[in-house]
Structures are given as C-alpha cells and as structure tokens.
Design a protein around this motif. Sequence first.
Motif, PDB file in Angstrom:
ATOM      1  N   GLN A 149       0.829  -1.211   0.000  1.00  0.00           N
ATOM      2  CA  GLN A 149       0.000   0.000   0.000  1.00  0.00           C
ATOM      3  C   GLN A 149       0.860   1.255   0.000  1.00  0.00           C
ATOM      4  OE1 GLN A 149      -2.906  -0.088   3.143  1.00  0.00           O
ATOM      5  NE2 GLN A 149      -3.854  -1.984   2.424  1.00  0.00           N
ATOM      6  N   TRP A 150       0.260   2.329  -0.537  1.00  0.00           N
ATOM      7  CA  TRP A 150       0.965   3.599  -0.685  1.00  0.00           C
ATOM      8  C   TRP A 150       0.174   4.746  -0.077  1.00  0.00           C
ATOM      9  CZ3 TRP A 150       5.838   3.295  -2.415  1.00  0.00           C
ATOM     10  CH2 TRP A 150       6.196   2.089  -3.034  1.00  0.00           C
ATOM     11  N   LYS A 151       0.888   5.733   0.406  1.00  0.00           N
ATOM     12  CA  LYS A 151       0.248   6.950   0.907  1.00  0.00           C
ATOM     13  C   LYS A 151      -0.282   7.758  -0.270  1.00  0.00           C
ATOM     14  CE  LYS A 151       3.760   7.186   4.550  1.00  0.00           C
ATOM     15  NZ  LYS A 151       4.951   7.922   5.029  1.00  0.00           N
ATOM     16  N   SER A 152      -1.307   8.555  -0.038  1.00  0.00           N
ATOM     17  CA  SER A 152      -1.768   9.475  -1.080  1.00  0.00           C
ATOM     18  C   SER A 152      -0.804  10.653  -1.131  1.00  0.00           C
ATOM     19  CB  SER A 152      -3.184   9.957  -0.782  1.00  0.00           C
ATOM     20  OG  SER A 152      -3.206  10.644   0.457  1.00  0.00           O
ATOM     21  N   GLY A 153      -0.796  11.368  -2.241  1.00  0.00           N
ATOM     22  CA  GLY A 153       0.067  12.532  -2.354  1.00  0.00           C
ATOM     23  C   GLY A 153       1.234  12.321  -3.295  1.00  0.00           C
ATOM     24  N   TYR A 154       2.171  13.266  -3.277  1.00  0.00           N
ATOM     25  CA  TYR A 154       3.287  13.304  -4.223  1.00  0.00           C
ATOM     26  C   TYR A 154       4.584  13.590  -3.486  1.00  0.00           C
ATOM     27  CZ  TYR A 154      -0.312  13.689  -7.828  1.00  0.00           C
ATOM     28  OH  TYR A 154      -1.379  13.443  -8.645  1.00  0.00           O
ATOM     29  N   SER A 155       5.682  13.233  -4.138  1.00  0.00           N
ATOM     30  CA  SER A 155       6.996  13.587  -3.605  1.00  0.00           C
ATOM     31  C   SER A 155       7.839  14.222  -4.706  1.00  0.00           C
ATOM     32  CB  SER A 155       7.707  12.359  -3.046  1.00  0.00           C
ATOM     33  OG  SER A 155       8.024  11.452  -4.073  1.00  0.00           O
ATOM     34  N   CYS A 156       8.755  15.060  -4.286  1.00  0.00           N
ATOM     35  CA  CYS A 156       9.715  15.686  -5.201  1.00  0.00           C
ATOM     36  C   CYS A 156      11.065  15.705  -4.506  1.00  0.00           C
ATOM     37  CB  CYS A 156       9.287  17.109  -5.552  1.00  0.00           C
ATOM     38  SG  CYS A 156      10.506  18.014  -6.549  1.00  0.00           S
ATOM     39  N   CYS A 157      12.054  15.077  -5.130  1.00  0.00           N
ATOM     40  CA  CYS A 157      13.421  15.074  -4.591  1.00  0.00           C
ATOM     41  C   CYS A 157      14.314  15.893  -5.519  1.00  0.00           C
ATOM     42  CB  CYS A 157      13.947  13.645  -4.472  1.00  0.00           C
ATOM     43  SG  CYS A 157      15.657  13.553  -3.891  1.00  0.00           S
ATOM     44  N   VAL A 158      14.937  16.910  -4.983  1.00  0.00           N
ATOM     45  CA  VAL A 158      15.862  17.755  -5.735  1.00  0.00           C
ATOM     46  C   VAL A 158      17.281  17.482  -5.249  1.00  0.00           C
ATOM     47  CG1 VAL A 158      16.503  20.127  -6.338  1.00  0.00           C
ATOM     48  CG2 VAL A 158      14.092  19.542  -5.995  1.00  0.00           C
ATOM     49  N   ILE A 159      18.191  17.279  -6.199  1.00  0.00           N
ATOM     50  CA  ILE A 159      19.579  16.947  -5.871  1.00  0.00           C
ATOM     51  C   ILE A 159      20.474  18.181  -5.989  1.00  0.00           C
ATOM     52  CG2 ILE A 159      21.597  15.578  -6.565  1.00  0.00           C
ATOM     53  CD1 ILE A 159      19.331  13.905  -5.353  1.00  0.00           C
ATOM     54  N   ALA A 160      21.333  18.370  -5.002  1.00  0.00           N
ATOM     55  CA  ALA A 160      22.357  19.418  -5.052  1.00  0.00           C
ATOM     56  C   ALA A 160      23.706  18.761  -5.333  1.00  0.00           C
ATOM     57  CB  ALA A 160      22.411  20.183  -3.735  1.00  0.00           C
ATOM     58  N   ALA A 161      24.406  19.285  -6.333  1.00  0.00           N
ATOM     59  CA  ALA A 161      25.674  18.701  -6.768  1.00  0.00           C
ATOM     60  C   ALA A 161      26.824  19.684  -6.582  1.00  0.00           C
ATOM     61  CB  ALA A 161      25.580  18.294  -8.236  1.00  0.00           C
ATOM     62  N   SER A 162      28.034  19.141  -6.657  1.00  0.00           N
ATOM     63  CA  SER A 162      29.242  19.967  -6.607  1.00  0.00           C
ATOM     64  C   SER A 162      29.464  20.627  -7.957  1.00  0.00           C
ATOM     65  CB  SER A 162      30.460  19.088  -6.286  1.00  0.00           C
ATOM     66  OG  SER A 162      30.327  18.462  -5.039  1.00  0.00           O
ATOM     67  N   LYS A 163      29.940  21.858  -7.946  1.00  0.00           N
ATOM     68  CA  LYS A 163      30.240  22.582  -9.178  1.00  0.00           C
ATOM     69  C   LYS A 163      31.219  21.765 -10.037  1.00  0.00           C
ATOM     70  CE  LYS A 163      32.154  26.946 -10.878  1.00  0.00           C
ATOM     71  NZ  LYS A 163      32.829  28.217 -10.488  1.00  0.00           N
ATOM     72  N   GLY A 164      30.865  21.582 -11.324  1.00  0.00           N
ATOM     73  CA  GLY A 164      31.708  20.816 -12.235  1.00  0.00           C
ATOM     74  C   GLY A 164      31.240  19.400 -12.487  1.00  0.00           C
ATOM     75  N   TYR A 165      30.390  18.861 -11.577  1.00  0.00           N
ATOM     76  CA  TYR A 165      29.820  17.535 -11.771  1.00  0.00           C
ATOM     77  C   TYR A 165      28.989  17.529 -13.054  1.00  0.00           C
ATOM     78  CZ  TYR A 165      26.767  13.489 -10.944  1.00  0.00           C
ATOM     79  OH  TYR A 165      26.066  12.305 -11.070  1.00  0.00           O
ATOM     80  N   PRO A 166      29.010  16.489 -13.909  1.00  0.00           N
ATOM     81  CA  PRO A 166      29.580  15.158 -13.692  1.00  0.00           C
ATOM     82  C   PRO A 166      30.993  14.974 -14.242  1.00  0.00           C
ATOM     83  CG  PRO A 166      28.194  15.109 -15.630  1.00  0.00           C
ATOM     84  CD  PRO A 166      28.156  16.517 -15.119  1.00  0.00           C
ATOM     85  N   VAL A 167      31.714  16.053 -14.527  1.00  0.00           N
ATOM     86  CA  VAL A 167      33.060  15.914 -15.093  1.00  0.00           C
ATOM     87  C   VAL A 167      34.101  15.935 -13.971  1.00  0.00           C
ATOM     88  CG1 VAL A 167      34.706  16.785 -16.797  1.00  0.00           C
ATOM     89  CG2 VAL A 167      32.243  16.991 -17.225  1.00  0.00           C
ATOM     90  N   SER A 168      34.486  17.124 -13.512  1.00  0.00           N
ATOM     91  CA  SER A 168      35.462  17.212 -12.413  1.00  0.00           C
ATOM     92  C   SER A 168      34.980  18.242 -11.400  1.00  0.00           C
ATOM     93  CB  SER A 168      36.840  17.605 -12.946  1.00  0.00           C
ATOM     94  OG  SER A 168      36.787  18.871 -13.552  1.00  0.00           O
TER      95      SER A 168
END
Length: 414
Positions: A322-341
Amino acid sequence: MKVLIIGSGGREHALVSKVAENNSVEKVYCAPGNGGSIRENKCENINITKIDELLSFALENRIDITIVGSEELLVQGIVDKFKKNGLKILGPSQKAARLEGSKAYSKEFMKKYGIKTAAYEVFENEIKALEYLKKCEYPIVIKADGLAAGKGVVICNDFIEAKSSINDFMILDIFKGSGKKIVIEEFLEGVEASILSITDGKTILPFISSKDHKQIFDGDMGPNTGGMGVIAPNPYCNKKVLEEFEKYILQPTLVGIQEEAMDYRGIIFFGIMITSKGVYSLEYNVRFGDPETQAVLPLMKSDFVELVISAIEGNLESFDLQWKSGYSCCVIAASKGYPVSYNTGFEISEQDKLEGKLFIAGAKEEDGVLKTSGGRVLGITGIGETLDIAKEIAYTDMKKIKFEGMYYRTDIGK
C-alpha cells in the motif's frame, strides 16, 4: 532484528531511514555509509566495502537481513556468497544481475521473451560500429555494455557526435572496460518513466512510478548524470500506460526470469519510454535507483522490512503493498563541475529547520561537521497533497542549505 545496508549514497541513506521505522529493528549497520546515514536513528556506519569483509561482518554480528544498494557488488556475486553461508539477503544472484551488468545481454533477453524494446545492434569493434553509424538515422542512442554509474548512455544527434562517443567509449575507455562493448539503439521519442519493483521470482510487485531528471542542466540539457531529481508518482503513467507496462514488459520479464532459472529475490527497476506507439522497455536495473528511492520510499505506507522479508522468503503473492496518497519531489544538489570534475571538502551548513527530508549522498562527517565528498552531495525530498506543494517544500528547503560550488536544477517536476 539487525539489518545491514550496503552502499554509501543517498539511496542507502533513504534505505537506512525506512528500515529504522520498523519497531522490530534493533540496529541498522550501513557499510560504508555516509554523513547522513550515521545521523539516523539506530544506525552505525561500518567502514568496509569488500564482499569477503562484508560476509565476515554479517556472520560475526548475526545480521538478520542484508540489503544491497551497490550494483557492482550484485554483479560480482555477493548474493550467492551470502546465501551459501546461510544469510538472508535481498538481491538477485550473479546470473540474474547480468540484466543490469550487460546491456547487450538485457537486450537479447528482451528480444527472446517478446518484451517491447527499441531496435538495436551490438558492437565490439569500433570500425564496424562507425560503418554502421554512417548508415543510421539520427538521433541515435549509444550505450556502454557494462556498468557506468548511470552515465553510460549518450544520445547522438549526428555522425560527428556518434563518432566522438565511440572514441570516448571504445578508444579512450572512459568507463574502464564497460564501454569496450556497446549497444547502438534506435532513438525513441517520448517521456521516460522509472518503475521500481520487488520480486521473489514468482511474483513482481511494482512500486509507484517516478520520473527521473538525468541531465545536469535545466531543460534536460547537458551530459547525463546519476540523476538530478525525481518526482513520484510520474504524471505520465496513467492507467492505460501502467496496464500496457504490465502486459508487455513486467509479465514477460517474469516469464523470462523463470524460464532462465534465475535465482531472483530482490529489486528489479524498469526504465521505460512512453511513446505515441506505446510503452517500450529501455533497461533493467537490479537494485534500488538513486535518486528514485529517495522519492518513492517516503510514500510507502506498508512496512518496508516486512516487504523485504516477504520477498526473501518467497511470499510476495500474499503481500498487500500500500501507498500513501500525495506526491513527492526530490531535488539533488551537486558539486560545481559535476559530472566531469569537481572539488570536495567544503563544509555544508543548514541555515534553518527543514520541512522536507534531507538525504545525504556525497558527504561525510568530520568532527560533527558535514563536508562534501562527492559529485551528487545531497537531496531534499518534499511530500505534499499535490505535486506543486511537494516541489515548493523541496525548493524552499534547498535555499536553506549552503556549500561552496553548490548547484541544483530549478525545473524538477516542471
């Protein structure tokens, strides 16, 4: 119960958090864990990563259940070793893990069992690959055959881009062997969806759908990353789409697992494309997705540990997920330069109390201070009655977090 979670990302932090909710769980170990998992209730980080070390730890500490986050260890056969020693572990056998470990194998599996997927060819010779690409219609998709941390897929708009990708994959070997063999695949126009599921080899129970945002920049621009944000459920996964997914992708996959005599008691993650011509299978992952896990698990109403035990013991058919009603939103914070260096070691500060849930990915704790240690540093998951409310919580919280070079997309869920 004592539970061992293996891995060090945001996915593992989310797993630790969910497992700790079960009242029967006395202790959660995370190996190696991160600066977020160690702050969770009942959790202790263990600085080990090798299969033999993990096996010894599980035996010595009488671990009741092990959950593997890392695809590398699954492909290396950690499940087979644990089971051989009488330990309960959630995950596919080494044989079954090839569904993620080899893109070529998974495409052949799809073809064999009539699973709707894009047309493709497999190459191990760069000259033959280039000859084929000269005759292709563009855009075209090039995939590294092996594991590439979610970055081994490139959409090429013309032959020049395709030639450059072949050079990166097969000559420069940027994926350390994983791109020596490639899959060249028909480009499908549509909307992607991610559907995490759990199987005991007899039944597959799909979780709620989600939508990942792979590219680094707003508007789905720039190179692929491990994922810059997720919403759940996916608004494009309507009843018709889900019915088609179950009929043409999920059920034939289950048939294939059984016909191939795979020992599969674990997570199976379906990457699908919703097109004007129907729903197509893009790929399998044989473990929890990251950051999909951080968006999906907080919406699970059923007890997660009980679900895991049902899968391990082969009782999923009778489990009422079973699942809860509603929605989720996950926002990712990355390091400057990702995904390279990118640089690491920057202090992370929290300016105010958060309304959503903070999941740490690439950060470690030093003397009580969180410092960046990876490309994708953290994620914030907002939960709301509507998607707009969930997004507002995640983005309002993100403004309360600070570290040098911090970057995040501003259009997750738009």
